[in-house]
Write a protein that holds these residues in place. Structure first.
Motif, short mmCIF file in Angstrom:
data_model
loop_
_atom_site.label_atom_id
_atom_site.label_comp_id
_atom_site.label_asym_id
_atom_site.label_seq_id
_atom_site.Cartn_x
_atom_site.Cartn_y
_atom_site.Cartn_z
N THR A 67 -55.89 -20.48 89.17
CA THR A 67 -56.83 -20.33 88.06
C THR A 67 -57.56 -19.00 88.19
O THR A 67 -57.64 -18.44 89.28
CB THR A 67 -57.85 -21.48 88.01
OG1 THR A 67 -58.58 -21.48 89.23
CG2 THR A 67 -57.20 -22.82 87.81
N LYS B 65 -60.73 -16.32 86.05
CA LYS B 65 -61.80 -16.24 85.04
C LYS B 65 -61.42 -15.18 84.02
O LYS B 65 -61.16 -14.03 84.39
CB LYS B 65 -63.12 -15.84 85.73
CG LYS B 65 -63.98 -17.02 86.08
CD LYS B 65 -65.29 -17.00 85.27
CE LYS B 65 -65.84 -18.36 84.95
NZ LYS B 65 -66.35 -19.10 86.06
N ASP B 66 -61.37 -15.57 82.76
CA ASP B 66 -61.07 -14.59 81.72
C ASP B 66 -62.37 -14.29 80.96
O ASP B 66 -63.14 -15.22 80.68
CB ASP B 66 -60.02 -15.18 80.77
CG ASP B 66 -59.62 -14.21 79.69
OD1 ASP B 66 -58.69 -13.42 79.93
OD2 ASP B 66 -60.25 -14.23 78.61
N LEU C 243 -61.99 -16.06 77.45
CA LEU C 243 -61.56 -17.46 77.41
C LEU C 243 -62.26 -18.35 78.43
O LEU C 243 -62.20 -19.57 78.35
CB LEU C 243 -60.04 -17.54 77.65
CG LEU C 243 -59.16 -16.81 76.62
CD1 LEU C 243 -57.72 -16.77 77.09
CD2 LEU C 243 -59.24 -17.53 75.26
N ARG D 19 -62.51 -20.08 82.14
CA ARG D 19 -61.55 -20.46 83.20
C ARG D 19 -60.16 -20.69 82.58
O ARG D 19 -60.05 -21.44 81.60
CB ARG D 19 -62.05 -21.73 83.89
CG ARG D 19 -61.21 -22.14 85.07
CD ARG D 19 -61.93 -23.23 85.86
NE ARG D 19 -61.11 -23.71 86.94
CZ ARG D 19 -60.47 -24.88 86.92
NH1 ARG D 19 -60.59 -25.68 85.90
NH2 ARG D 19 -59.75 -25.26 87.96
N VAL D 20 -59.17 -20.07 83.17
CA VAL D 20 -57.80 -20.22 82.65
C VAL D 20 -56.83 -20.47 83.81
O VAL D 20 -57.13 -20.16 84.96
CB VAL D 20 -57.33 -18.95 81.88
CG1 VAL D 20 -58.07 -18.78 80.58
CG2 VAL D 20 -57.45 -17.71 82.76
N THR E 146 -53.30 -19.40 85.36
CA THR E 146 -52.32 -18.32 85.27
C THR E 146 -50.97 -18.73 85.88
O THR E 146 -49.95 -18.12 85.62
CB THR E 146 -52.82 -17.05 85.98
OG1 THR E 146 -53.17 -17.41 87.32
CG2 THR E 146 -54.04 -16.46 85.28
N LYS F 241 -51.75 -17.10 79.97
CA LYS F 241 -52.97 -17.80 80.41
C LYS F 241 -53.09 -19.06 79.57
O LYS F 241 -52.89 -19.02 78.36
CB LYS F 241 -54.21 -16.93 80.15
CG LYS F 241 -54.27 -15.69 81.00
CD LYS F 241 -55.37 -14.78 80.55
CE LYS F 241 -55.33 -13.51 81.37
NZ LYS F 241 -56.26 -12.49 80.89
N ILE F 242 -53.42 -20.15 80.23
CA ILE F 242 -53.62 -21.39 79.49
C ILE F 242 -55.03 -21.90 79.76
O ILE F 242 -55.45 -22.05 80.91
CB ILE F 242 -52.57 -22.45 79.86
CG1 ILE F 242 -51.18 -21.98 79.38
CG2 ILE F 242 -52.91 -23.81 79.26
CD1 ILE F 242 -50.06 -22.95 79.61
N VAL F 243 -55.74 -22.16 78.68
CA VAL F 243 -57.10 -22.69 78.80
C VAL F 243 -56.99 -24.18 79.10
O VAL F 243 -56.30 -24.91 78.40
CB VAL F 243 -57.89 -22.47 77.49
CG1 VAL F 243 -59.30 -23.04 77.61
CG2 VAL F 243 -57.93 -20.99 77.15
#
Ligand code: SF4
Ligand code: SF4
Length: 168
Positions: free
Chosen positions: A83, A85-86, A89, A91-92, A94, A144-146
């Motif tokens: 994971t 920090k974006d 967005l 927390r994402v 990766t 990246k997935i939220v």
């Protein structure tokens, strides 16, 4: 050797020969217990598997909360979640990789999952030529997935009350 014992040996040999042929011939007319895989099965083999068979792991990323429970629970470290920090967005995720070449199909990763995102699917035809291709990657490269945020408890209660009113 007397004539009578000679004749008895001939009779025994003929009898055992006949019994052998009888057993072999009976198999010619019996229904086969094996299936000609994969092209002569009545239905696709995945449909013939028991409902709770453990064949291959899948993660539904749209309901994954990135809680890491599955990763922590895997006894042989097959699961790797990264994971980050974006800025926009928050927390994402990766990376969400499962090394299926290592996996022992114990199912311990599926049990603590709060949303049922990680589960087995009836898919097993995954022979591959390299170990790397056995790694399932659920986050696209450079993607990246939220993480999914489940509705709060009181929100769930509100929805239930609304549904009960609608059904009354
Ligand atoms: S099934 Fe078992 S070995 Fe495979 S990823 Fe899940 S916990 Fe790990
Ligand atoms: S698959 Fe389930 S247990 Fe694993 S991180 Fe996602 S929500 Fe948590």
């Amino acid at each position: 050797m007397s004539l009578s014992s000679y004749l008895k040996d001939i009779k025994d040999a003929a009898t055992s020969l006949f019994e052998g042929f009888a057993i072999t011939s009976s198999h010619l007319v019996r229904k086969p217990v094996t299936i000609q895989y994969p092209d002569k099965t009545p239905r696709p083999v995945s449909d013939l598997l028991p409902e709770r068979s453990r064949s291959w792991l899948r993660v539904e990323m749209d309901i994954c909360t990135a809680c890491l429970n599955c990763e922590k629970n895997c006894p042989i470290d097959c699961i790797k979640i990264v994971t980050d920090k974006d800025e926009s967005l928050g927390r994402v995720m990766t990376h969400f990789d499962i090394d299926m070449a290592k996996c022992m199909y114990c199912g311990l990763c599926t049990e603590p999952c709060p949303t049922g995102a990680i589960h087995f699917i009836p898919e097993f035809e995954r022979a591959a030529y390299s170990l790397d291709s056995m790694v399932e990657r659920f986050v696209p490269e450079d993607g990246k997935i939220v993480p999914y945020k489940p509705p709060k408890k009181d929100k769930v209660e509100e929805v239930k009350v609304e549904e009960a009113k609608d059904n009354a």
